[in-house]
Design an enzyme around this catalytic site. Structure first.
Site, PDB file in Angstrom:
ATOM      1  N   ARG A 225      -8.911  -4.542  -8.558  1.00  0.00           N
ATOM      2  CA  ARG A 225      -8.334  -5.885  -8.599  1.00  0.00           C
ATOM      3  C   ARG A 225      -8.271  -6.334 -10.054  1.00  0.00           C
ATOM      4  O   ARG A 225      -9.201  -6.080 -10.838  1.00  0.00           O
ATOM      5  CB  ARG A 225      -9.179  -6.897  -7.807  1.00  0.00           C
ATOM      6  CG  ARG A 225      -9.002  -6.841  -6.295  1.00  0.00           C
ATOM      7  CD  ARG A 225      -7.607  -7.316  -5.851  1.00  0.00           C
ATOM      8  NE  ARG A 225      -7.443  -7.334  -4.417  1.00  0.00           N
ATOM      9  CZ  ARG A 225      -6.852  -6.379  -3.689  1.00  0.00           C
ATOM     10  NH1 ARG A 225      -6.367  -5.305  -4.271  1.00  0.00           N
ATOM     11  NH2 ARG A 225      -6.723  -6.508  -2.377  1.00  0.00           N
ATOM     12  N   HIS A 273       1.036  -2.569  -8.125  1.00  0.00           N
ATOM     13  CA  HIS A 273       0.176  -2.659  -6.940  1.00  0.00           C
ATOM     14  C   HIS A 273       0.654  -1.704  -5.836  1.00  0.00           C
ATOM     15  O   HIS A 273       0.864  -2.098  -4.683  1.00  0.00           O
ATOM     16  CB  HIS A 273       0.093  -4.095  -6.409  1.00  0.00           C
ATOM     17  CG  HIS A 273      -1.168  -4.345  -5.635  1.00  0.00           C
ATOM     18  ND1 HIS A 273      -1.939  -5.474  -5.778  1.00  0.00           N
ATOM     19  CD2 HIS A 273      -1.807  -3.590  -4.706  1.00  0.00           C
ATOM     20  CE1 HIS A 273      -2.985  -5.400  -4.973  1.00  0.00           C
ATOM     21  NE2 HIS A 273      -2.929  -4.262  -4.312  1.00  0.00           N
TER      22      HIS A 273
HETATM   23  P1  NAP Z   1     -15.723  -1.207   0.045  1.00  0.00           P
HETATM   24  O1  NAP Z   1     -15.837  -0.088   1.011  1.00  0.00           O
HETATM   25  O2  NAP Z   1     -16.187  -2.567   0.457  1.00  0.00           O
HETATM   26  O3  NAP Z   1     -16.530  -0.761  -1.260  1.00  0.00           O
HETATM   27  C1  NAP Z   1     -16.815  -1.617  -2.305  1.00  0.00           C
HETATM   28  C2  NAP Z   1     -17.788  -0.934  -3.250  1.00  0.00           C
HETATM   29  O4  NAP Z   1     -18.022  -1.803  -4.364  1.00  0.00           O
HETATM   30  C3  NAP Z   1     -19.144  -0.667  -2.591  1.00  0.00           C
HETATM   31  O5  NAP Z   1     -19.663   0.567  -3.044  1.00  0.00           O
HETATM   32  C4  NAP Z   1     -19.994  -1.819  -3.115  1.00  0.00           C
HETATM   33  O6  NAP Z   1     -21.384  -1.540  -3.212  1.00  0.00           O
HETATM   34  C5  NAP Z   1     -19.429  -1.981  -4.511  1.00  0.00           C
HETATM   35  N1  NAP Z   1     -19.733  -3.313  -5.030  1.00  0.00           N
HETATM   36  C6  NAP Z   1     -19.370  -4.521  -4.552  1.00  0.00           C
HETATM   37  N2  NAP Z   1     -19.879  -5.507  -5.308  1.00  0.00           N
HETATM   38  C7  NAP Z   1     -20.597  -4.910  -6.283  1.00  0.00           C
HETATM   39  C8  NAP Z   1     -21.361  -5.391  -7.378  1.00  0.00           C
HETATM   40  N3  NAP Z   1     -21.509  -6.689  -7.598  1.00  0.00           N
HETATM   41  N4  NAP Z   1     -21.964  -4.488  -8.177  1.00  0.00           N
HETATM   42  C9  NAP Z   1     -21.836  -3.155  -7.944  1.00  0.00           C
HETATM   43  N5  NAP Z   1     -21.119  -2.630  -6.934  1.00  0.00           N
HETATM   44  C10 NAP Z   1     -20.506  -3.508  -6.118  1.00  0.00           C
HETATM   45  O7  NAP Z   1     -14.234  -1.375  -0.468  1.00  0.00           O
HETATM   46  P2  NAP Z   1     -13.073  -0.276  -0.493  1.00  0.00           P
HETATM   47  O8  NAP Z   1     -12.437  -0.151   0.833  1.00  0.00           O
HETATM   48  O9  NAP Z   1     -13.592   0.949  -1.159  1.00  0.00           O
HETATM   49  O10 NAP Z   1     -12.017  -1.015  -1.454  1.00  0.00           O
HETATM   50  C11 NAP Z   1     -12.351  -1.367  -2.786  1.00  0.00           C
HETATM   51  C12 NAP Z   1     -11.298  -2.292  -3.354  1.00  0.00           C
HETATM   52  O11 NAP Z   1     -10.097  -1.566  -3.638  1.00  0.00           O
HETATM   53  C13 NAP Z   1     -10.821  -3.401  -2.406  1.00  0.00           C
HETATM   54  O12 NAP Z   1     -11.724  -4.486  -2.385  1.00  0.00           O
HETATM   55  C14 NAP Z   1      -9.492  -3.786  -3.008  1.00  0.00           C
HETATM   56  O13 NAP Z   1      -9.709  -4.799  -3.955  1.00  0.00           O
HETATM   57  C15 NAP Z   1      -9.031  -2.514  -3.734  1.00  0.00           C
HETATM   58  N6  NAP Z   1      -7.807  -1.935  -3.144  1.00  0.00           N
HETATM   59  C16 NAP Z   1      -6.705  -1.817  -3.909  1.00  0.00           C
HETATM   60  C17 NAP Z   1      -5.552  -1.245  -3.389  1.00  0.00           C
HETATM   61  C18 NAP Z   1      -4.326  -1.045  -4.248  1.00  0.00           C
HETATM   62  O14 NAP Z   1      -3.270  -0.661  -3.748  1.00  0.00           O
HETATM   63  N7  NAP Z   1      -4.400  -1.253  -5.548  1.00  0.00           N
HETATM   64  C19 NAP Z   1      -5.522  -0.808  -2.064  1.00  0.00           C
HETATM   65  C20 NAP Z   1      -6.670  -0.960  -1.296  1.00  0.00           C
HETATM   66  C21 NAP Z   1      -7.821  -1.516  -1.837  1.00  0.00           C
HETATM   67  P3  NAP Z   1     -22.245  -1.262  -1.891  1.00  0.00           P
HETATM   68  O15 NAP Z   1     -21.775   0.076  -1.392  1.00  0.00           O
HETATM   69  O16 NAP Z   1     -23.646  -1.217  -2.379  1.00  0.00           O
HETATM   70  O17 NAP Z   1     -21.937  -2.373  -0.936  1.00  0.00           O
END
Ligand code: NAP
Length: 310
Positions: A225, A273
Site C-alpha cells: 500500500r 495497482h
Molecule cells: P495478511 O495475510 O493479513 O498479512 C499481513 C502481514 O503483515 C502479516 O504477516 C502480519 O503479521 C504483517 N503485519 C501487519 N502489521 C504489522 C506490523 N505492524 N509490523 C510487522 N508486521 C505486520 O495480508 P496479505 O493477504 O498477505 O496482504 C498484504 C497486503 O497486500 C494487503 O493488506 C494489501 O494492502 C496488499 N495487496 C495489494 C495488492 C495489489 O494489487 N497491489 C493485491 C492484494 C493485496 P502477522 O503475521 O504477525 O499478523
C-alpha cells in the site's frame, strides 16, 4: 429459508461474478438469492468491495457478515456503522498473481534486464549478474501473500528474510519480528518487497531512518500500500542514489496524479495497482464457503481483527 445475499462489489465487476458466485453458492449447498437491491433489513450477507456507494451498514440489522472481496481492508475497517463480522479476501488466484508480479520484478532487477532492453547506443555490456543465491531479498509482511512470495523466491535460491508482527517459522525463510528484527531485515535487503497491510502501525514505516538502514543501491518493490512509504524520504533516497530503484504499484492517491515526481523519476517504475487482483472464480468459492460456515455455526475464514486493523 432462502438467504438474501447483497452484492455490493462494484457494478463494473458484477459481470465477472454473475456466473461463478451463484454457481459456488449452489455448490456449497446453499439456497440463496443474490441481488444488488434488497431492502436492507432483509439482507443476510453482504459481499463487499469499497468501490461502491455502500458506506452505512447500520440499516442491515439482520446481516450476519460482511464478506470483503479485497485483501486490503483499510477503507472499511474503521467504519463505525459496521458492527457485523468482517472477512477479507484470501483467494488462490490473487495469491498466484502476486507471486508472479513479485517474482517477475525481483528477477528484472536481479538480472539487470533494463540495461539490455534499453540500449540505444548498442553497447556490449558484459556484466553477468550474480546467482540468486548471492542476492538477499527481504519481504516485510509474512501473511498470505508475503509467505507465498517468500517461498517462490526461496525456490529460485534467493536467500529470503521475512518480517512480521508475530514471530513465524517457515522452512527455508529467515523469519524476524519486532523492531530489532526490522533493522536486521533491512540491513541485508538488496531487494525489499513490501507486503504489509495499511494500518496506523505500518503507515510511513519506510521513513528516512529506515531507508538509510538499507544497503547502498537497494531496490524497493511496493505492491502493498502507498502509505507504507514516506514519499519525500523515498524521493530523497532515490535522488542521492542510496536507493537504486523503486518499482511502485500502490500509492497514497490513486490514480497517481500526472504531476507526481514518481512518473518522471529515472529510478522509479510505476505500475497502476495491477500487481494482483481478486479472481472471481476462486473468490466466489471463498465467499460461498464462508456463508456455509456461518450458516453451520462454524468460525469464518479470514476474519479481520478490527483492533489490529487487518
Ligand atoms: P495478511 O495475510 O493479513 O498479512 C499481513 C502481514 O503483515 C502479516 O504477516 C502480519 O503479521 C504483517 N503485519 C501487519 N502489521 C504489522 C506490523 N505492524 N509490523 C510487522 N508486521 C505486520 O495480508 P496479505 O493477504 O498477505 O496482504 C498484504 C497486503 O497486500 C494487503 O493488506 C494489501 O494492502 C496488499 N495487496 C495489494 C495488492 C495489489 O494489487 N497491489 C493485491 C492484494 C493485496 P502477522 O503475521 O504477525 O499478523
Amino acid at each position: 429459508m432462502t438467504l438474501k445475499i447483497l452484492y455490493a462489489g462494484g457494478d463494473n465487476r458484477w459481470p465477472d461474478y454473475a456466473r461463478p458466485l451463484p454457481a459456488a453458492i449452489e455448490a456449497a449447498g446453499l439456497d440463496a438469492e443474490i441481488a444488488d437491491d434488497f431492502a436492507p433489513g432483509d439482507v443476510d450477507y453482504i459481499v463487499y468491495a469499497p468501490n461502491n456507494d455502500l458506506t452505512d451498514f447500520s440499516p442491515y440489522t439482520k446481516a450476519k457478515a460482511v464478506l470483503g472481496l479485497w485483501a486490503g481492508v483499510e477503507q472499511i475497517v474503521t467504519n463505525k456503522t459496521l458492527t457485523q463480522p468482517l472477512t477479507r479476501m484470501v483467494d488462490s488466484g490473487l495469491t498466484e498473481g502476486m507471486v508472479e508480479w513479485v517474482t517477475g520484478h525481483v528477477l528484472r532487477h536481479h538480472l539487470g534486464m533494463d540495461a539490455h532492453i534499453v540500449n540505444p547506443d548498442h553497447e556490449w555490456r558484459f556484466s553477468p549478474p550474480p546467482l540468486a543465491r548471492h542476492r538477499p531479498v527481504t519481504i516485510l509482511g509474512l501473511g498470505e501473500l508475503g509467505t507465498a512470495c517468500a517461498q517462490a523466491l526461496a525456490a529460485l535460491n534467493f536467500p529470503v528474510t521475512g518480517w512480521s508482527r508475530s514471530q513465524k517459522r517457515i522452512d527455508g525463510i529467515t523469519c524476524l519480528a519486532g523492531e530489532d528484527g526490522l533493522a536486521e531485515a533491512l540491513s541485508t535487503a538488496q531487494i525489499l518487497v513490501l507486503l504489509l497491510p495499511q494500518t496506523p502501525a505500518t503507515e510511513n514505516l519506510l521513513n528516512a531512518t529506515r531507508l538509510a538502514e538499507l544497503p547502498e543501491g537497494a531496490v524497493i518493490l511496493n505492491p502493498g500500500r502507498g502509505p507504507l512509504i514516506d514519499d519525500d524520504a523515498l524521493l530523497a533516497g532515490l535522488d542521492s542514489g542510496h536507493i537504486g530503484h523503486a518499482t511502485l504499484d500502490t500509492f497514497r492517491v490513486e490514480p497517481l496524479p500526472q504531476d507526481h515526481r514518481y512518473w518522471s523519476h529515472p529510478r522509479v517504475t510505476v505500475t497502476p495497482h495491477i500487481a494482483s487482483e481478486t479472481r472471481a472464480e476462486t473468490a466466489s468459492e471463498v465467499i460461498a464457503e464462508n456463508i456455509r460456515r456461518s450458516e453451520a455455526g462454524e468460525p469464518l475464514l479470514f476474519r479481520v481483527d478490527r483492533t489490529a486493523g487487518y
